[in-house]
Design an enzyme around this catalytic site. Sequence first.
Site, PDB file in Angstrom:
ATOM      1  N   ARG A 185      30.189  54.228  60.482  1.00  0.00           N
ATOM      2  CA  ARG A 185      29.465  53.727  59.310  1.00  0.00           C
ATOM      3  C   ARG A 185      29.396  54.790  58.217  1.00  0.00           C
ATOM      4  NH1 ARG A 185      24.248  51.498  60.811  1.00  0.00           N
ATOM      5  NH2 ARG A 185      23.835  51.334  58.577  1.00  0.00           N
ATOM      6  N   MET A 200      25.302  62.598  60.951  1.00  0.00           N
ATOM      7  CA  MET A 200      24.433  61.658  60.241  1.00  0.00           C
ATOM      8  C   MET A 200      24.956  60.236  60.385  1.00  0.00           C
ATOM      9  SD  MET A 200      25.438  62.826  56.343  1.00  0.00           S
ATOM     10  CE  MET A 200      24.789  61.388  55.525  1.00  0.00           C
ATOM     11  N   HIS A 201      24.023  59.318  60.647  1.00  0.00           N
ATOM     12  CA  HIS A 201      24.417  57.917  60.782  1.00  0.00           C
ATOM     13  C   HIS A 201      23.296  56.949  60.436  1.00  0.00           C
ATOM     14  CE1 HIS A 201      22.189  58.422  64.521  1.00  0.00           C
ATOM     15  NE2 HIS A 201      22.106  57.107  64.594  1.00  0.00           N
ATOM     16  N   ARG A 202      22.073  57.441  60.252  1.00  0.00           N
ATOM     17  CA  ARG A 202      20.925  56.559  60.015  1.00  0.00           C
ATOM     18  C   ARG A 202      21.079  55.794  58.694  1.00  0.00           C
ATOM     19  NH1 ARG A 202      16.786  56.429  64.195  1.00  0.00           N
ATOM     20  NH2 ARG A 202      17.030  58.389  65.330  1.00  0.00           N
TER      21      ARG A 202
END
Length: 384
Positions: free
Chosen positions: A255, A218-220
């Site tokens: 992130r 996950m990174h969105r």
Amino acid sequence: MIRILTIVGARPQIIKAAAISRAIKNYFSDKITEIIVHTGQHYDENMSDVFFEELEVPKEKYNFNAGSGSHAEQTAAIMLKTEEILLKEKPDCLLLYGDTNSTLAAAVAAAKIHLPVIHVEGGVRSYNKKFPEEVNRLICDHLSTLIFVPTLSGIKSLQQEGFNLNNLPPYSSDNPKAYHCGDIMYDNSLYFADKAAKQSKILQQLDVENKNFILVTMHRPSNVDDIKSLNELFKTFDELAKQEKTIFVLPLHPRTIKAFENNLERRIYKNVKENSFLKLIPAVSFLDVINLEKNAEMVITDSGGVQKEAYYFKRPCIIMLEETPWVELVESGSAILTGSDSEKIKSAYKYFKENIFALKYPEIFGDGKASVFVCEKIIEAFSK
């Protein structure tokens, strides 16, 4: 000799560039010269430098070191430097991939000086302009001279936007040519799967060799920057892993690591850190990702690339987004859209566990030779 200037800036673009660079090296080195420019949109070593080496992508000639910043700041910086390099190098065309800020910035810079743009992975649509990627891909397609489309749904999207699929040469941004070519990421997955099996040690390092495990990426911003979604997702992974007594492997994007450390509720943070079924690790190399995808029982992701790679390796996929441009995956029944909703994720997980052997994976991404097709059409269009 056709001189192509290739722009990459994020990890998925480096991966995609590997397929075209490999095709040029193996089949077209006497017809195409490639100049690679790295915008530095992703500046973490594990997100770029390692990928160049591992995927055998030729070293970039220029690196802008654009780094992070707002969309406007990043796009403006890349536009300025791209224009400077284009005027200096005077290539025959500009080759772009996907839908990042690097793609948008370079497409606009080239269009303003009337340099032909080639867009690989064109036609992809989510029909939601709230996502910056949708804006980027729309603008790039409409500025391009050649558009290479991975799926038939992408071709239909271009038709609906007014593209004439029967245009004849000479091609230009006013008379563009769109090709249905298959997906170069499928080329890469086939090529690197064997290499990954031989070279990657990630399964042994994580002690998940010959074990059922779930891969989560996950990174969105919609999942990582939104504090409510971030907490709900990690709470869900914690609960599912404990309930199912199944290992969840989470390679964390930089992130995501930052958000995890700074924005997770202390109780959830403590539960996640103490859960022996959750393996949180830093971002891994492409070969490691391929090996994890190929051996996972199921994939949970918000990545467009990982969605497709799960499909290539016939793994069910829970997509933590409200929509996906890869509608074919959902239509096949092998992927389910859940957003960050905990109950939807758990329901999708249960469905796949119960129906895993009934899932179908039709061949919708080509024959694994898209990169060769792309090079052949570039040569046809730009040979003098």
